[in-house]
Write a protein that holds these residues in place. Structure first.
Motif, PDB file in Angstrom:
ATOM      1  N   ILE A  50       0.054   1.228 -14.044  1.00  0.00           N
ATOM      2  CA  ILE A  50       0.651   1.715 -12.923  1.00  0.00           C
ATOM      3  C   ILE A  50       1.707   3.274 -14.002  1.00  0.00           C
ATOM      4  CG2 ILE A  50       2.968   1.402 -11.653  1.00  0.00           C
ATOM      5  CD1 ILE A  50       0.425   1.572  -9.816  1.00  0.00           C
TER       6      ILE A  50
ATOM      7  N   LEU B 147      -4.034  -4.043 -12.792  1.00  0.00           N
ATOM      8  CA  LEU B 147      -2.634  -4.715 -12.768  1.00  0.00           C
ATOM      9  C   LEU B 147      -2.926  -5.947 -14.213  1.00  0.00           C
ATOM     10  CD1 LEU B 147      -0.225  -4.479 -10.795  1.00  0.00           C
ATOM     11  CD2 LEU B 147      -1.035  -6.027  -9.732  1.00  0.00           C
TER      12      LEU B 147
ATOM     13  N   LEU C  93       5.357  -3.136  -8.553  1.00  0.00           N
ATOM     14  CA  LEU C  93       4.920  -3.255  -9.695  1.00  0.00           C
ATOM     15  C   LEU C  93       5.014  -5.102  -9.592  1.00  0.00           C
ATOM     16  CD1 LEU C  93       2.980  -3.242 -12.018  1.00  0.00           C
ATOM     17  CD2 LEU C  93       5.284  -2.547 -13.385  1.00  0.00           C
TER      18      LEU C  93
ATOM     19  N   VAL D 128      -4.329  -2.516  -7.754  1.00  0.00           N
ATOM     20  CA  VAL D 128      -3.699  -1.607  -6.987  1.00  0.00           C
ATOM     21  C   VAL D 128      -4.715   0.163  -6.171  1.00  0.00           C
ATOM     22  CG1 VAL D 128      -1.749  -0.692  -6.937  1.00  0.00           C
ATOM     23  CG2 VAL D 128      -1.730  -2.856  -7.964  1.00  0.00           C
TER      24      VAL D 128
ATOM     25  N   LEU E 178       2.785   6.824 -12.798  1.00  0.00           N
ATOM     26  CA  LEU E 178       4.486   7.122 -13.011  1.00  0.00           C
ATOM     27  C   LEU E 178       4.284   8.248 -13.951  1.00  0.00           C
ATOM     28  CD1 LEU E 178       6.383   6.223 -11.246  1.00  0.00           C
ATOM     29  CD2 LEU E 178       7.297   4.924 -13.837  1.00  0.00           C
TER      30      LEU E 178
ATOM     31  N   ILE F 267       8.658   2.188  -7.628  1.00  0.00           N
ATOM     32  CA  ILE F 267       7.441   1.705  -8.101  1.00  0.00           C
ATOM     33  C   ILE F 267       7.477   0.812  -9.047  1.00  0.00           C
ATOM     34  CG2 ILE F 267       5.300   1.950  -9.845  1.00  0.00           C
ATOM     35  CD1 ILE F 267       5.282   3.594  -7.255  1.00  0.00           C
ATOM     36  N   GLU F 268       8.843   0.610  -9.972  1.00  0.00           N
ATOM     37  CA  GLU F 268       8.964  -0.661 -10.624  1.00  0.00           C
ATOM     38  C   GLU F 268       9.344  -1.956  -9.785  1.00  0.00           C
ATOM     39  OE1 GLU F 268      10.444   2.094 -10.991  1.00  0.00           O
ATOM     40  OE2 GLU F 268       9.800   2.887 -13.161  1.00  0.00           O
TER      41      GLU F 268
ATOM     42  N   LEU G 291      10.766   8.114  -6.497  1.00  0.00           N
ATOM     43  CA  LEU G 291      10.615   8.314  -7.689  1.00  0.00           C
ATOM     44  C   LEU G 291      12.085   9.388  -8.423  1.00  0.00           C
ATOM     45  CD1 LEU G 291       7.638   8.727  -9.887  1.00  0.00           C
ATOM     46  CD2 LEU G 291       7.605  10.856  -9.085  1.00  0.00           C
TER      47      LEU G 291
ATOM     48  N   TRP H 114       3.723  -6.424  -6.803  1.00  0.00           N
ATOM     49  CA  TRP H 114       1.806  -6.477  -6.516  1.00  0.00           C
ATOM     50  C   TRP H 114       1.853  -8.387  -7.630  1.00  0.00           C
ATOM     51  CZ3 TRP H 114       2.324  -0.899  -8.027  1.00  0.00           C
ATOM     52  CH2 TRP H 114       2.164  -0.214  -6.330  1.00  0.00           C
ATOM     53  N   GLU H 115       2.350  -7.776  -8.457  1.00  0.00           N
ATOM     54  CA  GLU H 115       2.441  -9.302  -9.500  1.00  0.00           C
ATOM     55  C   GLU H 115       2.496 -10.330  -9.160  1.00  0.00           C
ATOM     56  OE1 GLU H 115       3.270  -6.408 -13.608  1.00  0.00           O
ATOM     57  OE2 GLU H 115       4.841  -7.572 -12.586  1.00  0.00           O
TER      58      GLU H 115
ATOM     59  N   TRP I 199       2.370  10.955 -11.468  1.00  0.00           N
ATOM     60  CA  TRP I 199       3.630  11.886 -10.772  1.00  0.00           C
ATOM     61  C   TRP I 199       4.496  12.507 -11.474  1.00  0.00           C
ATOM     62  CZ3 TRP I 199       3.034   6.160  -8.479  1.00  0.00           C
ATOM     63  CH2 TRP I 199       1.814   5.595  -8.139  1.00  0.00           C
TER      64      TRP I 199
END
Lengths: 356, 356
Positions: B73, B142, A77, B149, B77, A73-74, A142, A80-81, B80
Motif C-alpha cells: 500500500i 498486506l 491500512l 487488498v 500511496l 489510506i493510513e 489523498l 485491513w490489518e 497515487w
C-alpha cells in the motif's frame, strides 16, 4: 417502511427497517459481522442497532477516530490489518454505521479486502442518508484531495432510520440539507420549493423530504452508475465546494467546514456562473443564495485564498486534459455538464457571494 | 497475431501486437499516458515499447523498486500521489510494463485512482503472460499476506510479446512454467504432456505453449470472473504455495522464493493430498513431482517451519468460517474444490516431498 429493491444497493427507509435488516442478515448468514463506527457513532448510535438486531455471534467492532482528517489510506491500512487479525474471510460482512466519512471509508475497505467482501450501510447523518450512502461511490482522501482513491461498488443494502438524526448537532443536520437543496436545484423545482420551509423538528415532513432526496439520487445513479453522463449532475456545486472544503481542511487558521457547508457556498457561486454563462435567471440566483445563507454560515475569503482555491480545482476528478469542467444550471431542474469556466468569472462569483 | 477480443480484457499475442497497441491508443486517445515499470523493466523493456509506438506526447514514466517486497500500500500511496501531481485525470491511461508484481500493482492503482482509470497490461515475464496479467485480479500484499487488498477489474487490453522473455534470468522463466504446468494439471492432460518437453530455447514451441495457457486461463475466468466456482480451480497448489512464499518472504534466513517456485512445491504437496483424499493415482503423483523437481529447486523445511507455514494458512483468501479449503485433483483435468484437509495430512505431504 419505504424501499427500493435493486440487485445491489437496495434501500430501506424508516418503519420496520430493523426487522428487514434482521431478515437480510439471516439470509446472508455471514461468517463474521464487523461493525465500523467512529468514536461518536460508537457512543450514540451502536446501542440502537444492538437493541434491534439479534446477532448469532456478537459482532466485532472496528472504531476509528471521528472526522474527515481520518478518511485516509493510513486508516484503511489499520482496518485491513484489523480485519485480517480478527479472522475476516470473503464471506464476512462489514456494516458501516456512521456519517459519510464512515460509509465512504467502510465501503472502500470492504470493496478491496480480499478483493471484496459484502457491506451494508447504516447512515446516521442526514448527509449520508440522502447522499453518501447511496450509489456505490466510496473512497478516501489523498492529503487534502477529496476522494482521490476509491471505487464504485454498491453496498449490499442501505438501512435508513431517521431516528439517528436526533443524535446530531444542528450544523450536521444542515450539512445534509445542502445536498437535499442540490437535488431540488438539479431535478425538481417543486422539491426545492418544499425544502424552503424545511424544519427538522417536523419529523414526518423531514422523513418525507429525505425519502424524496433518496429517490432522486437513486434514479440518477441507476441510469448512469459510473458517471459517464447523467450522474455528473450530482456534482453541481461540488467542483468549487470540494476545493473550498480542501482549502479549509488544509489551513489550520480557517475553520474546517462540513462538507455540506462547503457545498452550500459552491452552489451559490455556481448559480452565479450559471447566470453569466447560461440563462439561469438572476432572480433565481438571488433566491438560491438567500435560502442557502439563511441556513449556512457565510465565510470570508481573501483574494489570496480565492486564488489558492482556484489552484486546487486542477485536482477535480471531472477534469480532462487540464480543463476544469463545471455542471451549470439552465434553470431549476435543467443542467448542462462539461462547461468550461474562466478563472475571472470564478472570482466574480466570489464577489457576488460577498455582497450578501 | 493471436487474439481474444472481449468487452474488457482483450488479449493480443505476438505478431503485430505493437501495431494493434498503436491502434488502441489512437482510439482511446487518453489525455495522458503513464507507463509503470520497475527498475528492471525500465532498463530492459521500456525501449522496446518506445521503439514500436508513436506517442503523441511523451508518456510519463512511473518507476518503483523491483521485487515483491514493494508490492505494498505504501508503494500505491506514492503512485497515487505521483499521478495526482503529474496531472492524471479520469481519461488518462496507465500502462503496466513488467512482471506480475507490476501488473498486480498497476491494475490496483489504476482501478482505484479517482475511482478508476483505464489500464493496459504489457507483461514481460512468463508468469505475468500466462497468469497475472489475465483475468482482472489485482492487488497488493498486506505485510506478508499475499494480495490481501485488491479488486477484480479487467485491463482494457493485454499485449503479449514473447520477445521480452529474452530479458529474463532462467529462474524467472521457470517461475511462469509452474503456472503453465498448473493449467495442464487442472485442465488438460495433453497440455501437461506437451509441457514435459518444454524448452524455452525453442521459440515457436514456447509461444505456442504460452498461447495455450492464456486460452485455458481466459476460458476459466470468463465463465466465473469473481471466483464463485470454476475459477477456484486456478488456486490449485496456491493454498500451500502462498503460505510457503509468505513464510520465506518473512524469514530473512530463508532464500526468498519466486512465486512459481513456491507454487511448484505447493503443487507437489497438493498432489499427495489429492492421492490420499481422492483417487489421484500414486503414479501420477510421482510423475508430477519428478517433472516439477527437474525444473525447480528443492527446499528443506524443518518441522518448526512446517508448523509455521500451516499457521499462515489461516489467512488464505478462500477460507470460510475458520476452515481452510483446498482445491484437489481427482485426476488430470478433473478438480474438486472446497476440500478440508487435516494438518496431519499436510505434514505427511511435506514428508513425501522430502523423499525426492
Amino acid at each position: 417502511m419505504k424501499y427500493i429493491i435493486k440487485e445491489k444497493g437496495s434501500v430501506y427507509c424508516n418503519g420496520n427497517v430493523w426487522q428487514k435488516l434482521q431478515e437480510l442478515l439471516d439470509d446472508l448468514n455471514p461468517t463474521k459481522i464487523f461493525i465500523l463506527t467512529d468514536e461518536n457513532t460508537s457512543k450514540y448510535c451502536l446501542k440502537h442497532v444492538l437493541q434491534h438486531i439479534n446477532f448469532n455471534n456478537p459482532p466485532l467492532q472496528l472504531t476509528v477516530p471521528a472526522g474527515e482528517h481520518y478518511k485516509t489510506i493510513e486508516t484503511c491500512l489499520k482496518l485491513w490489518e484489523d480485519l485480517s487479525e480478527k479472522g475476516a474471510d470473503r464471506s464476512s460482512l462489514l456494516i458501516s454505521l456512521g456519517g459519510g466519512m464512515i460509509t465512504d471509508l467502510g465501503g472502500f475497505v470492504a470493496s478491496t479486502f480480499k478483493r471484496g467482501i459484502s457491506f451494508i450501510n447504516i447512515p446516521t447523518s442526514m448527509l449520508a442518508m440522502v447522499d453518501a450512502s447511496i450509489g456505490g461511490k466510496n473512497g478516501v482522501d489523498l492529503g487534502v484531495l477529496k476522494n482521490q482513491v476509491g471505487v464504485i461498488n454498491n453496498a449490499h443494502s442501505v438501512i435508513i432510520d431517521t431516528h439517528f438524526l436526533k443524535t446530531l448537532p444542528s450544523n450536521e443536520l444542515t450539512s445534509g440539507y445542502a445536498e437535499m437543496l442540490k437535488h431540488g436545484l438539479i431535478y425538481s423545482k417543486d422539491y426545492w420549493e418544499s425544502l424552503k420551509s424545511f424544519d427538522v423538528e417536523n419529523v414526518p415532513a423531514t422523513e418525507e423530504a429525505i425519502w424524496k432526496s433518496i429517490q432522486i439520487k437513486n434514479e440518477i445513479v441507476t441510469v448512469d452508475p459510473t458517471e459517464q453522463n447523467e450522474r455528473k449532475a450530482l456534482n453541481f456545486g461540488h467542483t468549487l465546494g470540494h476545493a473550498i472544503e480542501s482549502y479549509c481542511l488544509e489551513h489550520n487558521e480557517k475553520t474546517t467546514l462540513l462538507h455540506g457547508e462547503a457545498i452550500a457556498i459552491g452552489m451559490i457561486l455556481t448559480c452565479y456562473i450559471s447566470k453569466e454563462l447560461l440563462q439561469f435567471p438572476l432572480l433565481d440566483c438571488k433566491e438560491v443564495s438567500s435560502v442557502i445563507l439563511k441556513h449556512f454560515p457565510k465565510v470570508e475569503f481573501s483574494n489570496e485564498e480565492i486564488n489558492a482555491i482556484i489552484e486546487l480545482l486542477k485536482y477535480d476528478k471531472k477534469n480532462k486534459n487540464g480543463n476544469i469542467y463545471f455542471v451549470l444550471l439552465n434553470a431549476f431542474g435543467s443542467i448542462k455538464t462539461n462547461c468550461i469556466v474562466r478563472n475571472e468569472l470564478i472570482k466574480e462569483a466570489f464577489d457576488f457571494y460577498k455582497t450578501f
